[in-house]
Design an enzyme around this catalytic site. Structure first.
Site, mmCIF file in Angstrom:
data_model
loop_
_atom_site.group_PDB
_atom_site.id
_atom_site.type_symbol
_atom_site.label_atom_id
_atom_site.label_comp_id
_atom_site.label_asym_id
_atom_site.label_seq_id
_atom_site.Cartn_x
_atom_site.Cartn_y
_atom_site.Cartn_z
ATOM 1 N N ILE A 1 13.343 -5.104 -4.554
ATOM 2 C CA ILE A 1 13.585 -3.928 -5.393
ATOM 3 C C ILE A 1 14.336 -2.832 -4.623
ATOM 4 C CG2 ILE A 1 12.465 -2.180 -6.841
ATOM 5 C CD1 ILE A 1 12.007 -5.119 -7.756
ATOM 6 N N THR A 2 14.052 -2.698 -3.355
ATOM 7 C CA THR A 2 14.579 -1.603 -2.519
ATOM 8 C C THR A 2 16.086 -1.398 -2.659
ATOM 9 O OG1 THR A 2 12.893 -2.228 -0.927
ATOM 10 C CG2 THR A 2 14.608 -0.718 -0.149
ATOM 11 N N GLU B 1 29.645 -5.673 -14.018
ATOM 12 C CA GLU B 1 30.307 -4.397 -13.744
ATOM 13 C C GLU B 1 31.482 -4.640 -12.800
ATOM 14 O OE1 GLU B 1 26.923 -2.248 -12.176
ATOM 15 O OE2 GLU B 1 27.401 -2.795 -10.119
ATOM 16 N N HIS C 1 26.559 2.224 -7.794
ATOM 17 C CA HIS C 1 26.109 1.032 -7.073
ATOM 18 C C HIS C 1 27.030 0.767 -5.880
ATOM 19 C CE1 HIS C 1 24.091 -0.717 -10.931
ATOM 20 N NE2 HIS C 1 23.272 0.058 -10.257
ATOM 21 N N THR D 1 0.809 -1.224 0.000
ATOM 22 C CA THR D 1 0.000 0.000 0.000
ATOM 23 C C THR D 1 0.843 1.276 0.000
ATOM 24 O OG1 THR D 1 -0.140 -0.075 2.411
ATOM 25 C CG2 THR D 1 -1.916 -1.143 1.187
ATOM 26 N N GLY D 2 2.162 1.135 0.075
ATOM 27 C CA GLY D 2 3.035 2.311 0.022
ATOM 28 C C GLY D 2 3.017 2.930 -1.370
ATOM 29 N N LYS E 1 -3.067 -3.247 8.062
ATOM 30 C CA LYS E 1 -4.046 -2.951 7.020
ATOM 31 C C LYS E 1 -4.724 -4.228 6.529
ATOM 32 C CE LYS E 1 -2.402 1.521 5.560
ATOM 33 N NZ LYS E 1 -1.910 2.393 4.509
#
Lengths: 389, 292
Positions: free
Chosen positions: B96-97, B209, B247, B17-18, B43
């Site tokens: 993903i964060t 990389e 990165h 829900t973010g 929630k």
């Protein structure tokens, strides 16, 4: 983030890692007062900069009288110290650490870093203290003992024995050394350190182990939970442009070439530099504008790139994903109004809504904006523009 | 065919829900991904984007039968989210964060491995099986269905590579963004055999990389086990040593992890190594033509 030797030693002291006593100073007279307070008759005057090789560069000197402490302090304070880690431009010395002299019997090396292959911290020890560990690793790799510690079990006695026997320590020395290494591991983990290096770690005449030097770097992603370490940040040691860029969410690193680069994504930013090089040009910087490039960030990017007088052309290379290219094109147009861009700007926009973006740039008809069709075309055009062709 | 995920994969979202979680979950659903619910503590019982919200991953798995979780929680909570997913029986977590502390990821990954859960990321664009299932933040429309598998540490180079492959008239089976952090989940070495076993994948693009040695490990693996042609690009040939290039993991330290050593190892393993990412598409076309 890196900290100074004297700050690392403050952390060492908190964890019971023994160091010689010392006091930080900003002026020669303060240096003398510090030496007096420490007592004894031999002191070491040490330049505090974020770089190794200070001794060879003339930033670490031995003093045998209080007057000599003052003389050496006035010589070292304000000097520009050049070492193999500072680059040819060197670093200005603004602080000196006055330390009591130590009775050095033997010099060792002890460090901790993350072993990325094993995915755990590895403690490295060597009998070749005082030498650059990279050189030891290159010339005599067998002289480095590596002990990986699984954080799930933490530092165990056997880790300590592997290190102590590896270093060939005598039976009566082992206990003190293992205690030293255990404390160092503890402070590495608890402070989210990225690396610790003690070079040299000395064995004294009386059989004690002392951290004669101390270097620490921290995981930037973990600084949020260590405000006391964040407080140790010395902004004068960091590149002003890189810092300004980071305030706007840009990741910037200056290089010594002629073509300014503005790219989204770190990988593509490196790939753009590589392509410029491959085509006979030289990149002036690494700049990742991040995933949400807009007019403001693009304008800021132009500003920072153009501070560098060597820049002869700018290559904007954006692969629009979630961010639509037409919006970036408008951002570029707005940015050219905000910033006086006096060099040719080669723009390559690909991905979502790329044709619309090309149309916007074409219609705007700005004299020094050149549209490129893809990465290779853009790099080639940037190299030609930088050469004045 | 594809690897790891397809049109039938059931996915939940942690941090549903973010702002980020909502936006990208919606994009994934529009692409066709079966998002069957999400988790946001306190929630539970609500509905979001037409799907149920749960308080815990365990509840979400029990109610939906989800096997994959897409994680969007803030950096400080990533480790907790990954461990919760592993404990609840999730098979694959896509993280993903960006900006999770290294020490946290070390612990979380070790725990995931112990529970048999695979992880992708963190700090990555996610995974996509073209025209079937997108779990992440990549622009879906550039991934046309085809016969090339792609593994990359970089998000935008994934897009660049996939776009070139598609422009050459080929397409993608599955593309995996493995992330640019010092500690990541699935790496080249684990993904290469999956592409080798996938009947639809005929060539593999590998984008690496500077920093670490995952590409070197991959080279050794390719030499022994991979029969399909591999095209590789290593970013950061012109990066200065000791500088972190965007990165967290992209840094040459102590002279190790250079692009040159990785390119040499891959070349020695028979990989077609390109010097510029602009040549990925052409190189793929060449290796596929040669194969025929």
């Amino acid at each position: 983030m890196n900290i100074h030797e004297y700050q690392a030693k403050q952390i060492f002291a908190k964890y019971g890692v023994p160091t010689p006593r010392g006091i930080i100073a900003n002026t020669p007279s303060q240096a003398m007062t510090n030496a007096q307070e420490l007592g004894g008759n031999v002191w070491v005057v040490k330049a505090q900069i974020h770089a190794g090789g200070r001794g060879l560069g003339g930033g670490v000197k031995l003093a045998r009288s209080l007057a000599e402490v003052k003389t050496l302090a006035s010589e070292i304070l304000g000097m520009t110290l050049v070492t193999h880690q500072t680059g040819p431009e060197g670093k200005l010395v603004q602080k000196i650490y006055i330390e009591e002299g130590a009775d050095i019997k033997d010099e060792l090396y002890l460090g901790i870093v993350l072993d990325r292959a094993k995915e755990m911290p590895v403690i490295m020890a060597s009998t070749e203290g005082g030498m650059a560990i990279e050189d030891v690793a290159h010339n005599t790799p067998e002289k480095i003992i590596k002990v990986a510690v699984d954080p799930a079990i933490g530092f165990q006695a056997y880790h300590g024995r592997e290190l102590a026997f590896g270093l060939g320590l005598a039976k009566e020395e082992q206990g003190k050394f293992i205690k030293f290494a255990a404390a160092l591991y503890k402070l590495y983990m608890e402070n989210d350190a990225e690396m610790i290096e003690i070079n040299p770690l000395i064995k004294t005449g009386s059989g004690d182990f002392l951290a004669l030097d101390g270097k620490m770097g921290f995981d930037d992603s973990a600084l949020g939970r260590h405000p006391e370490i964040e407080d140790m940040r010395d902004l004068s040691e960091e590149d002003a442009d890189e810092r300004e860029a980071s305030r706007y969410g840009l990741s910037y690193i200056s290089l010594d070439g002629e073509i300014g680069c503005m790219v989204n994504g770190a990988g593509l930013a490196m790939g753009t530099m590589d392509t410029i090089n491959y085509m006979g040009g030289t990149p002036a910087n690494f700049l990742d504008v991040g995933g949400s490039a807009n007019a403001e960030t693009v304008a800021k990017g132009f500003q920072i790139i153009l501070k560098n007088p060597n820049v002869k052309a700018i290559f904007v290379n954006i692969f629009g994903g979630i961010v639509r290219c037409d919006r970036i094109a408008n951002g570029i147009l707005e940015a050219t109004k905000l910033v006086d861009v006096h060099v040719p700007v080669i723009v390559r926009l690909d991905g979502t809504n790329a044709p619309e973006a090309a149309e916007i740039l074409k219609n705007a008809n700005i004299a020094n904006v050149i549209v490129a069709s893809d990465l290779a075309d853009g790099a080639a055009k940037a190299v030609r523009a930088a050469k004045g062709e | 065919m594809s690897i790891l995920v397809n049109k039938d994969t059931k996915v939940i979202v942690q941090g549903f829900t973010g702002k980020e979680g909502s936006f990208h979950a919606e994009q994934c659903m529009a692409y066709g991904t079966k998002i069957v619910g999400g988790v946001t503590p306190n929630k539970g019982g609500q509905e979001h984007l037409g799907q149920p919200v749960f308080n815990t991953v365990r509840e979400a798995v029990a109610a939906t039968g989800a096997t994959v979780s897409m994680i969007f929680v803030p950096p400080a909570f990533v480790a907790d989210a990954v461990m919760e997913a592993a404990d609840a029986g999730i098979e694959l977590a896509v993280i993903i964060t960006e900006g999770a502390p290294v020490r946290d990821m070390q612990a979380a990954k070790a725990f995931a491995v112990k529970h048999g859960m695979m992880t992708i990321g963190p700090n990555c664009p996610g995974i996509i099986t073209a025209e079937e299932c997108k779990i992440g933040i990549m622009p879906g429309m550039i991934f046309k269905k085809g016969n090339v598998g792609l593994i990359s540490k970089s998000g935008t180079l994934t897009y660049e590579g996939a776009n070139q492959v598609c422009k050459e008239g080929f397409g993608i089976t599955t593309a995996v963004g493995i992330g640019g952090d010092p500690i990541i989940g699935l790496s080249y070495k684990q993904l290469l055999p999956m592409f080798e076993a996938d009947p639809e994948t005929e060539a593999i693009v590998m984008i690496g990389e500077i920093g670490g040695d995952l590409e070197i490990q991959a080279a050794a693996y390719i030499k022994e086990h991979i029969t399909k042609p591999v095209v590789a690009f290593i970013a950061g040939q012109s990066a200065p040593a000791g500088k972190r290039m965007g990165h967290a993991g992209a840094i040459v330290s102590g002279g190790a992890g250079t692009a040159a050593e990785k390119m040499a190892a891959l070349t020695a393993a028979g990989v077609r190594v390109v010097v510029s990412p602009a040549e990925i598409g052409k190189a793929v076309a060449e290796v596929l033509a040669k194969k025929k």
